[in-house]
Enzyme design. Structure first.
Site, PDB file in Angstrom:
ATOM      1  N   VAL A 477      -9.128  16.172  28.533  1.00 37.35           N
ATOM      2  CA  VAL A 477      -8.884  17.472  27.589  1.00 37.35           C
ATOM      3  C   VAL A 477      -9.440  18.625  28.808  1.00 37.35           C
ATOM      4  CG1 VAL A 477      -9.421  18.784  25.724  1.00 37.35           C
ATOM      5  CG2 VAL A 477      -8.730  16.449  25.612  1.00 37.35           C
ATOM      6  N   THR A 556     -15.845  17.384  24.727  1.00 38.16           N
ATOM      7  CA  THR A 556     -16.229  16.310  24.636  1.00 38.16           C
ATOM      8  C   THR A 556     -16.046  15.495  23.592  1.00 38.16           C
ATOM      9  OG1 THR A 556     -18.545  16.675  23.860  1.00 38.16           O
ATOM     10  CG2 THR A 556     -18.180  16.882  26.333  1.00 38.16           C
ATOM     11  N   LYS A 580     -14.842  16.698  17.341  1.00 34.06           N
ATOM     12  CA  LYS A 580     -15.032  16.443  16.027  1.00 34.06           C
ATOM     13  C   LYS A 580     -16.225  16.402  15.127  1.00 34.06           C
ATOM     14  CE  LYS A 580     -11.348  13.565  15.972  1.00 34.06           C
ATOM     15  NZ  LYS A 580     -10.827  13.641  17.381  1.00 34.06           N
ATOM     16  N   VAL A 610      -7.950  18.605  14.345  1.00 33.66           N
ATOM     17  CA  VAL A 610      -6.827  17.922  13.635  1.00 33.66           C
ATOM     18  C   VAL A 610      -5.448  18.285  14.010  1.00 33.66           C
ATOM     19  CG1 VAL A 610      -5.644  17.490  11.321  1.00 33.66           C
ATOM     20  CG2 VAL A 610      -8.199  17.912  11.552  1.00 33.66           C
ATOM     21  N   LEU A 614      -1.380  21.708  17.084  1.00 31.08           N
ATOM     22  CA  LEU A 614      -0.636  22.201  15.977  1.00 31.08           C
ATOM     23  C   LEU A 614      -1.447  23.118  14.969  1.00 31.08           C
ATOM     24  CD1 LEU A 614       0.955  18.710  14.623  1.00 31.08           C
ATOM     25  CD2 LEU A 614       2.263  20.422  15.835  1.00 31.08           C
ATOM     26  N   GLU A 668      -8.478   5.165  22.293  1.00 31.16           N
ATOM     27  CA  GLU A 668      -9.706   4.973  22.981  1.00 31.16           C
ATOM     28  C   GLU A 668      -9.607   3.667  23.801  1.00 31.16           C
ATOM     29  OE1 GLU A 668     -11.792   7.356  23.072  1.00 31.16           O
ATOM     30  OE2 GLU A 668     -10.878   8.655  21.586  1.00 31.16           O
ATOM     31  N   ASP A 679     -11.370   7.731  12.667  1.00 32.73           N
ATOM     32  CA  ASP A 679     -10.884   9.126  13.241  1.00 32.73           C
ATOM     33  C   ASP A 679     -10.190   9.908  12.298  1.00 32.73           C
ATOM     34  OD1 ASP A 679     -10.472  10.994  15.603  1.00 32.73           O
ATOM     35  OD2 ASP A 679      -8.319  10.564  15.240  1.00 32.73           O
ATOM     36  N   LYS A 683     -10.757  13.743  10.153  1.00 33.18           N
ATOM     37  CA  LYS A 683      -9.739  14.665  10.067  1.00 33.18           C
ATOM     38  C   LYS A 683      -9.712  15.035   8.656  1.00 33.18           C
ATOM     39  CE  LYS A 683      -7.764  13.344  14.367  1.00 33.18           C
ATOM     40  NZ  LYS A 683      -6.547  12.682  15.302  1.00 33.18           N
ATOM     41  N   GLY A 797      -2.574  13.748  23.035  1.00 32.84           N
ATOM     42  CA  GLY A 797      -2.452  14.030  24.345  1.00 32.84           C
ATOM     43  C   GLY A 797      -3.210  15.145  24.874  1.00 32.84           C
TER      44      GLY A 797
END
Length: 815
Positions: A477, A556, A580, A610, A614, A668, A679, A683, A797
């Site tokens: 990322v 991270t 997160k 999340v 989007l 992962e 995860d 979220k 992604g």
């Protein structure tokens, strides 16, 4: 008639004084040229005086140096036929100078009268050289023209006598005249005096006013008045035009372009002042006048609400306070009379409306003395407890925001202090006159550079709006984000006047920091040649750099990085997090971070927590912020799990689908992290919190589709055991296929409770047609009750996540 003044840097070298010759020759006659001493000569004369007074014979070497310098100047620029007489005149003056200094050396005493006579030699020498350099120029000794008188221990210009002498000397016939600035003579005693450092500007202004000149030109080594100090703000630029009042305000608050008293004489005669650069004569410069439509080159007028920012870099504040000050007539008179009697100048005064205190801004050199004399003045009141001892606060700086247009623009003060507050700059004292042309305030000296930069940036004095970005994490990322910054930076500057400055990048082992910016396209090379990595070092550097409009970007998944958020927010650093960990941590910590950001006036954004890129969290915030209430949330927010269940087929069993997710980068490295549903729980916790519910991760009920035994042991053991579930899932897949259904791992929040688990979805449900690793969220609210709002798209992604992070950075920039 024009009057042209050239400063020490303009006549300091053969090259520069030849520029003066070209400028003067291009000026129509009649004209008067006023010159300062050669650059550095006045300081050299003062130093020689001090050496002689101290009994140091090295003063003689200083005179030798002066003689050599002036001789070299003559030989370099003056025509040979004029040199002999000129050198004789210069040597005569230098012989007199040496004699005076020798007398000081013998008695080791330097009186003010002698000191004034010594420093006058700089202009006396330079004016002779300049007159000889220029064709058909007539030299006028300023000592025969500018007259002063002593009033209340201060040397002031005798304007009546000076004006008469100026008209007599310069007004008889048209031509070119040259004289020295700065120097004068007492009208009664005939002793040599001066107009103070910078007084050559004042001399030129007095002459221009007396002759009703069409213009006064101040030629210096800068392009005019700047919007701010370019040494502090590289993006500062020349102000094309200023009013007399604006120029006086800027000069009195630290702008050294023009000596402050210069403006008054020409202002009363409405004579414009042109400030131009001897070394860049084609530049339009700045014009000071009463006609704000007048510019040096016919460009459009300057219409920004403020025209410039100036500062006094070293300030001390003395505060006189006490309950008996309320309503008592004469207290302030005693304060200012006391300070005046002791030679202490006050440049800004702040008094509370309750009259319980008066704060005085003075130079640090006068701080202790001011407290001492004020305590003596109010000794009786202090002993009775009616007043407090004077309090001294040091280590401060004063900033002045100046502009005639402020009085026609509501909200300037509000914006100013809001911008300072968001950047963690505390204001100690505020001063503003009823003319609304100058807002002055006192801050900590260590915050001066940051304050000047953020104000210059925020009031559109800068060509671009700047945001200074620190990126933590250079993995998938972070690396994608840096590529996007490199690709989009020029477009944003061109189309949106927004400049993204990458000022820090850190990984685990290496980092790089630069306040002027790092090339995002080459950050890896810069990091290798940079500093140690790690979050602790990064936070130290961020606090140390104290950049304005700064944003910390967490790319991270580290708890250690997330633990630093509170420190960063408390230093007024906005945070954009793909991580997160903080937003899904204990509710108390989550709320503390949100509250700290709100109190500090900065941003804490985590849209990509999340749904990657989007617009889910922002949509929820918009709904709740406008009074809507989120009643129910249904979401497929694991791109990994959605990919797995979409991949299931007769040819691809569960174990292979999980392996494909890992190999293609959707999961992962240890897929159990995704299969555990943690995860998704994180979220859902974040979504519920942003919807206004108090919830922790432990409150979410988890229905897992993988036995707990597979989460125990090593990763190798997991891969060995996972095929044991293939038959069960294949049978279930076949059944669902005949029923027209599919599997989705769904997060649900309803009636104040949350759960995550595998659900069978039929073809009428909007989740049925969710492809690949896409995410989808359904929001049922008070307004969107019968027809819930759907948000759908790529939910995983590196590129889309980085794009979402980039969007959050833009939100910080537009805040």
């Amino acid at each position: 008639m024009k009057v042209l003044k050239f400063g020490g840097s303009s006549v300091g070298t053969p090259e520069s004084i030849l520029n003066v010759k070209n400028i003067v020759e291009a000026t129509a006659r009649p004209a008067v040229v006023v010159v300062s001493a050669l650059g550095g000569v006045t300081d050299q004369l003062i130093a020689a005086s001090c050496m002689a007074a101290a009994g140091d014979s090295a003063y003689s070497e200083s005179v030798d140096s002066l003689m050599e310098r002036h001789h070299k100047m003559v030989n370099a620029v003056v025509e040979p036929r004029r040199r002999p007489q000129l050198l004789e005149n210069l040597d005569h003056l230098l012989t007199d100078l040496r004699s005076i200094l020798h007398g000081v050396f013998l008695i080791q005493d330097l009186t003010p009268k002698t000191a004034d006579a010594i420093v006058a030699y700089g202009e006396r020498l330079s004016s002779l050289i300049t007159a000889a350099l220029l064709d058909n120029a007539c030299h006028v000794d300023s000592l025969d023209v500018v007259c002063t008188r002593v009033q209340n221990s201060k040397t002031l210009v005798d304007f009546d006598l000076t004006n008469r002498r100026i008209v007599e000397q310069f007004g008889k016939h048209p031509g070119l005249f040259v004289c020295g600035g700065f120097i004068a003579k007492d009208a009664e005693t005939g002793r040599i005096t001066n107009l103070g450092r910078g007084g050559s500007d004042y001399t030129a202004s007095i002459i221009a006013a007396a002759l009703n000149a069409e213009a006064l030109e101040i030629w210096t080594d800068v392009d005019g008045f700047m919007t701010a100090d370019p040494r502090v703000i590289p993006t500062a630029y020349t102000i094309p035009q200023l009013s007399y009042n604006e120029a006086m305000e800027l000069c009195n608050f630290g702008a050294k372009v023009v000596y402050p008293p210069t403006i008054y004489p020409v202002c009363t005669k409405n004579i414009p002042i042109y400030v131009k650069n001897t070394f860049h004569p084609s530049h339009a410069g700045s014009v000071i006048s009463s006609d704000m439509s007048l510019t040096a080159n016919g460009e459009s007028t300057f219409t920004a609400p403020i025209c410039g920012i100036s500062s006094v870099n070293r300030t001390s504040v003395v505060t006189v306070s006490g309950p008996t000050m309320v309503g008592v007539i004469g207290v302030n008179r005693r304060i200012f009379a006391c300070l005046a009697q002791n030679g202490i100048s006050v440049f800004m005064v702040v008094q509370t409306s309750s009259e319980t205190s008066t704060s005085l801004c003075i130079t640090p050199e006068d701080g202790q003395k001011a407290c001492k004399v004020l305590d003596a003045e109010f000794a009786v009141e202090i002993e009775d407890g009616a007043m407090n001892k004077a309090q001294l606060e040091e280590g401060l700086a004063t900033v002045a925001v100046v502009g005639e247009n402020m009085k026609r623009t509501p909200g300037i003060a509000g914006k100013l202090f809001s911008v300072l507050g968001r950047n963690g700059i505390s204001v100690s004292a505020i001063g503003q006159g009823s003319f609304e042309m100058n807002i002055s305030f006192v801050i900590q000296q260590e915050m001066l550079s940051k304050a000047l930069n953020v104000l210059h940036n925020s009031f559109f004095l800068s060509e671009y709006q700047d945001v200074n970005v620190f990126v933590c994490g250079t993995g998938n990322v972070g690396g994608s984000l840096l590529q996007q910054i490199a690709a989009q930076r020029e477009r944003l500057m061109k189309e949106r006047r927004l400049r993204i400055n990458l000022v820090g990048v850190s990984g685990r082992s290496h980092s790089v920091y630069h306040p002027e910016g790092i090339n995002a396209a080459h950050y890896e090379e810069a990091m290798q040649n940079g500093e140690p990595g790690g979050i602790n070092h990064m936070v130290e550097r961020i606090v140390e750099m104290n950049s304005f409009n700064s944003v910390f970007v967490d790319c991270t998944a580290s708890e250690n990085v997330a633990r630093q958020y509170e420190t960063l927010l408390s230093h007024n650093v906005s945070i954009v997090a793909a991580n997160k960990a903080a937003a899904s941590s204990d509710f108390g910590r989550y709320k503390l971070l949100k509250d700290t950001a709100r109190e500090r006036g900065v941003k804490y954004l985590f849209e990509t927590n999340v749904g990657a890129g989007l617009p889910i969290i922002n949509t929820i915030n918009d709904l709740t912020g406008s009074g809507d209430k989120v009643l129910r949330i249904e979401a497929v927010v694991s791109g990994t799990l959605n990919f797995v269940f979409n991949a299931l087929s007769a040819d691809i069993p569960l174990s292979k689908a999980v392996r494909m997710a890992q190999e293609q980068g959707y999961s992962e490295p240890d897929p159990r992290v995704d299969l555990s549903g943690k995860d998704v729980i994180r979220k859902l916790t974040i979504l519920a919190r942003e919807s206004g519910y108090r919830v922790n991760m432990e409150d979410i009920e988890a229905h897992l589709f993988i036995p707990n035994s597979l989460f125990e042991g090593s990763l190798e053991e997991f891969w060995e055991k996972l095929p044991g579930l293939d038959a069960e899932f294949e049978a279930r897949r076949q059944r669902l296929e005949t029923e027209g259904k599919c599997l989705r791992f769904v997060a649900t929040w309803a009636d104040g409770k949350g759960e995550v688990g595998l659900r069978e979805i039929d073809q009428t449900h909007p989740f049925y047609h969710l492809e690949g690793s896409n995410n989808i969220i359904s929001l049922t609210t008070s307004r969107y009750h019968d027809y819930p709002m759907l948000i759908k798209g790529y939910g995983a992604g590196a590129e889309v996540t980085a794009a979402g992070v980039f969007a959050d950075i833009m939100r910080c920039a537009n805040f």
